[in-house]
Design a protein around this motif. Structure first.
Motif, PDB file in Angstrom:
ATOM      1  N   ASP A   1       5.096   3.475   8.003  1.00  0.00           N
ATOM      2  CA  ASP A   1       4.194   2.813   6.793  1.00  0.00           C
ATOM      3  C   ASP A   1       5.093   1.777   6.306  1.00  0.00           C
ATOM      4  O   ASP A   1       4.820   0.846   5.789  1.00  0.00           O
ATOM      5  CB  ASP A   1       3.964   3.998   5.637  1.00  0.00           C
ATOM      6  N   MET A   2       6.614   1.920   6.029  1.00  0.00           N
ATOM      7  CA  MET A   2       7.216   1.072   5.551  1.00  0.00           C
ATOM      8  C   MET A   2       7.329  -0.163   6.419  1.00  0.00           C
ATOM      9  O   MET A   2       7.265  -1.385   6.121  1.00  0.00           O
ATOM     10  CB  MET A   2       8.755   1.397   5.287  1.00  0.00           C
ATOM     11  N   ALA A   3       7.287  -0.231   7.484  1.00  0.00           N
ATOM     12  CA  ALA A   3       7.209  -1.275   8.442  1.00  0.00           C
ATOM     13  C   ALA A   3       5.909  -2.231   8.311  1.00  0.00           C
ATOM     14  O   ALA A   3       5.981  -3.435   8.315  1.00  0.00           O
ATOM     15  CB  ALA A   3       7.367  -0.745   9.970  1.00  0.00           C
ATOM     16  N   MET A   4       4.792  -1.331   8.098  1.00  0.00           N
ATOM     17  CA  MET A   4       3.436  -1.885   7.714  1.00  0.00           C
ATOM     18  C   MET A   4       3.645  -2.678   6.431  1.00  0.00           C
ATOM     19  O   MET A   4       3.008  -3.775   6.459  1.00  0.00           O
ATOM     20  CB  MET A   4       2.401  -0.927   8.030  1.00  0.00           C
ATOM     21  N   LEU A   5       4.240  -2.024   5.769  1.00  0.00           N
ATOM     22  CA  LEU A   5       3.982  -2.551   4.090  1.00  0.00           C
ATOM     23  C   LEU A   5       4.870  -3.966   4.304  1.00  0.00           C
ATOM     24  O   LEU A   5       4.504  -5.028   3.652  1.00  0.00           O
ATOM     25  CB  LEU A   5       4.820  -1.990   3.085  1.00  0.00           C
ATOM     26  N   GLN A   6       5.824  -3.858   4.740  1.00  0.00           N
ATOM     27  CA  GLN A   6       6.773  -4.946   5.043  1.00  0.00           C
ATOM     28  C   GLN A   6       6.028  -6.284   5.872  1.00  0.00           C
ATOM     29  O   GLN A   6       6.223  -7.382   5.318  1.00  0.00           O
ATOM     30  CB  GLN A   6       7.922  -4.776   5.843  1.00  0.00           C
ATOM     31  N   SER A   7       5.106  -5.942   6.883  1.00  0.00           N
ATOM     32  CA  SER A   7       4.567  -6.855   7.417  1.00  0.00           C
ATOM     33  C   SER A   7       3.303  -7.449   6.631  1.00  0.00           C
ATOM     34  O   SER A   7       2.680  -8.550   7.042  1.00  0.00           O
ATOM     35  CB  SER A   7       4.010  -6.530   8.877  1.00  0.00           C
ATOM     36  N   ALA A   8       2.864  -6.839   5.585  1.00  0.00           N
ATOM     37  CA  ALA A   8       1.708  -7.105   4.710  1.00  0.00           C
ATOM     38  C   ALA A   8       1.624  -8.235   3.984  1.00  0.00           C
ATOM     39  O   ALA A   8       2.963  -8.461   3.520  1.00  0.00           O
ATOM     40  CB  ALA A   8       1.304  -5.794   4.118  1.00  0.00           C
ATOM     41  N   ASP A   9       0.666  -8.890   3.676  1.00  0.00           N
ATOM     42  CA  ASP A   9       0.877 -10.202   2.820  1.00  0.00           C
ATOM     43  C   ASP A   9       0.598  -9.537   1.321  1.00  0.00           C
ATOM     44  O   ASP A   9       0.856 -10.229   0.252  1.00  0.00           O
ATOM     45  CB  ASP A   9      -0.326 -11.202   3.109  1.00  0.00           C
ATOM     46  N   VAL A  10      -0.399  -8.449   1.284  1.00  0.00           N
ATOM     47  CA  VAL A  10      -0.770  -7.916  -0.091  1.00  0.00           C
ATOM     48  C   VAL A  10      -1.096  -6.503   0.126  1.00  0.00           C
ATOM     49  O   VAL A  10      -1.402  -5.976   1.230  1.00  0.00           O
ATOM     50  CB  VAL A  10      -2.215  -8.626  -0.356  1.00  0.00           C
ATOM     51  N   LEU A  11      -0.603  -5.897  -1.014  1.00  0.00           N
ATOM     52  CA  LEU A  11      -0.975  -4.644  -1.280  1.00  0.00           C
ATOM     53  C   LEU A  11      -2.125  -4.174  -2.303  1.00  0.00           C
ATOM     54  O   LEU A  11      -2.280  -4.719  -3.374  1.00  0.00           O
ATOM     55  CB  LEU A  11       0.265  -3.516  -1.668  1.00  0.00           C
ATOM     56  N   VAL A  12      -3.245  -3.380  -1.430  1.00  0.00           N
ATOM     57  CA  VAL A  12      -4.064  -3.033  -2.266  1.00  0.00           C
ATOM     58  C   VAL A  12      -4.229  -1.457  -2.614  1.00  0.00           C
ATOM     59  O   VAL A  12      -4.233  -0.767  -1.580  1.00  0.00           O
ATOM     60  CB  VAL A  12      -5.632  -3.621  -1.822  1.00  0.00           C
ATOM     61  N   ALA A  13      -3.871  -1.021  -3.818  1.00  0.00           N
ATOM     62  CA  ALA A  13      -3.929   0.419  -4.087  1.00  0.00           C
ATOM     63  C   ALA A  13      -4.939   0.926  -5.112  1.00  0.00           C
ATOM     64  O   ALA A  13      -5.184   0.268  -5.927  1.00  0.00           O
ATOM     65  CB  ALA A  13      -2.383   0.749  -4.490  1.00  0.00           C
ATOM     66  N   GLU A  14      -5.791   2.225  -4.616  1.00  0.00           N
ATOM     67  CA  GLU A  14      -6.705   2.778  -5.405  1.00  0.00           C
ATOM     68  C   GLU A  14      -5.602   3.718  -6.096  1.00  0.00           C
ATOM     69  O   GLU A  14      -5.276   4.660  -5.433  1.00  0.00           O
ATOM     70  CB  GLU A  14      -7.784   3.208  -4.775  1.00  0.00           C
ATOM     71  N   ILE A  15      -5.501   3.641  -7.360  1.00  0.00           N
ATOM     72  CA  ILE A  15      -4.603   4.651  -8.100  1.00  0.00           C
ATOM     73  C   ILE A  15      -5.334   5.559  -9.108  1.00  0.00           C
ATOM     74  O   ILE A  15      -4.544   6.292  -9.955  1.00  0.00           O
ATOM     75  CB  ILE A  15      -3.447   3.754  -8.783  1.00  0.00           C
ATOM     76  N   THR A  16      -6.700   5.971  -8.820  1.00  0.00           N
ATOM     77  CA  THR A  16      -7.264   6.533  -9.808  1.00  0.00           C
ATOM     78  C   THR A  16      -6.783   8.043  -9.644  1.00  0.00           C
ATOM     79  O   THR A  16      -6.618   8.765 -10.571  1.00  0.00           O
ATOM     80  CB  THR A  16      -8.875   6.848  -9.551  1.00  0.00           C
ATOM     81  N   VAL A  17      -6.793   8.606  -8.170  1.00  0.00           N
ATOM     82  CA  VAL A  17      -5.957   9.962  -7.977  1.00  0.00           C
ATOM     83  C   VAL A  17      -4.434   9.642  -7.686  1.00  0.00           C
ATOM     84  O   VAL A  17      -4.050   8.791  -7.092  1.00  0.00           O
ATOM     85  CB  VAL A  17      -6.469  10.501  -6.573  1.00  0.00           C
ATOM     86  N   VAL A  18      -3.780  10.280  -8.839  1.00  0.00           N
ATOM     87  CA  VAL A  18      -2.256  10.146  -8.888  1.00  0.00           C
ATOM     88  C   VAL A  18      -1.418  10.650  -7.611  1.00  0.00           C
ATOM     89  O   VAL A  18      -1.963  11.572  -7.021  1.00  0.00           O
ATOM     90  CB  VAL A  18      -1.792  10.923 -10.057  1.00  0.00           C
ATOM     91  N   SER A  19      -0.503   9.696  -7.077  1.00  0.00           N
ATOM     92  CA  SER A  19      -0.136   9.916  -5.890  1.00  0.00           C
ATOM     93  C   SER A  19       1.497   9.582  -5.723  1.00  0.00           C
ATOM     94  O   SER A  19       1.636   8.245  -6.089  1.00  0.00           O
ATOM     95  CB  SER A  19      -0.629   9.287  -4.909  1.00  0.00           C
ATOM     96  N   LEU A  20       2.375  10.112  -5.609  1.00  0.00           N
ATOM     97  CA  LEU A  20       3.858   9.625  -5.638  1.00  0.00           C
ATOM     98  C   LEU A  20       4.066   8.537  -4.543  1.00  0.00           C
ATOM     99  O   LEU A  20       4.713   7.887  -4.953  1.00  0.00           O
ATOM    100  CB  LEU A  20       4.750  11.014  -5.492  1.00  0.00           C
ATOM    101  N   GLY A  21       3.335   8.964  -3.367  1.00  0.00           N
ATOM    102  CA  GLY A  21       3.692   8.016  -2.288  1.00  0.00           C
ATOM    103  C   GLY A  21       3.074   6.688  -2.584  1.00  0.00           C
ATOM    104  O   GLY A  21       3.866   5.779  -2.603  1.00  0.00           O
ATOM    105  N   VAL A  22       1.820   6.679  -3.451  1.00  0.00           N
ATOM    106  CA  VAL A  22       1.236   5.352  -3.600  1.00  0.00           C
ATOM    107  C   VAL A  22       1.885   4.669  -4.831  1.00  0.00           C
ATOM    108  O   VAL A  22       2.363   3.107  -4.532  1.00  0.00           O
ATOM    109  CB  VAL A  22      -0.202   5.709  -3.978  1.00  0.00           C
ATOM    110  N   GLY A  23       2.694   5.270  -5.514  1.00  0.00           N
ATOM    111  CA  GLY A  23       3.542   4.916  -6.602  1.00  0.00           C
ATOM    112  C   GLY A  23       4.792   4.260  -5.860  1.00  0.00           C
ATOM    113  O   GLY A  23       5.317   2.988  -6.032  1.00  0.00           O
ATOM    114  N   TYR A  24       5.143   5.047  -4.927  1.00  0.00           N
ATOM    115  CA  TYR A  24       6.475   4.390  -4.135  1.00  0.00           C
ATOM    116  C   TYR A  24       6.159   3.169  -3.353  1.00  0.00           C
ATOM    117  O   TYR A  24       6.735   2.305  -3.623  1.00  0.00           O
ATOM    118  CB  TYR A  24       6.909   5.335  -3.308  1.00  0.00           C
ATOM    119  N   GLU A  25       5.002   3.240  -2.642  1.00  0.00           N
ATOM    120  CA  GLU A  25       4.516   1.843  -1.996  1.00  0.00           C
ATOM    121  C   GLU A  25       4.612   0.680  -3.054  1.00  0.00           C
ATOM    122  O   GLU A  25       5.051  -0.324  -2.701  1.00  0.00           O
ATOM    123  CB  GLU A  25       3.316   2.233  -1.287  1.00  0.00           C
TER     124      GLU A  25
END
Length: 141
Positions: A59-83
């Motif tokens: 997932d970190m490799a994919m995130l590093q290659s991404a141009d943009v992060l779109v996160a849906e944060i209504t449901v709380v998630s430690l992982g999404v916060g980390y990303e």
């Protein structure tokens, strides 16, 4: 454009249908690297059988290659916060979508971050309109 979509997996899958809809919409703007987040068969246990260290590295490799992060944060998630934190630290465009829920507020670490674009929405169509407006201003890679 490479888009990393983040949504809760182990924190709860109650918004999985919303994730699937948003991911389908995001494909109009480029490649969504994390389509699996919208998989309706994926449960709160996540990618069973794959070691957590492998999931993190992948997932970190994919995130590093991404141009943009779109996160849906209504449901709380430690992982999404980390990303989100990692994407901000790497200087990526970060868009956080959420629906207001009475008695709940999103983290001040997200809402107070000037490098995060917050999108409060009521309907999927409203979210899509706001995403279209934001992504149309990002140059293609």
């Amino acid at each position: 454009m490479k888009i990393y979509f983040a949504g809760s997996i182990r924190g709860g899958r109650e918004d999985a249908e919303i994730y699937l809809d948003l991911i389908g919409f995001l494909k109009n703007f480029g490649v969504v690297l994390t389509e699996h987040v919208g998989d309706l068969m994926l449960n709160g246990l996540g990618d069973v059988g794959t070691p957590d260290r492998i999931i993190h590295s992948r997932d970190m490799a994919m995130l590093q290659s991404a141009d943009v992060l779109v996160a849906e944060i209504t449901v709380v998630s430690l992982g999404v916060g980390y990303e989100i934190g990692r994407a901000v630290s790497e200087g990526k465009k970060v868009i956080c979508l959420y629906r207001s829920i009475p008695g709940k507020r999103i983290s001040a670490m997200i809402s107070g971050n000037p490098d995060v674009t917050l999108v409060n929405y009521k309907t999927a169509e409203e979210a899509k309109d706001k995403i279209r407006e934001i992504l149309s201003g990002i140059p293609a890679s």
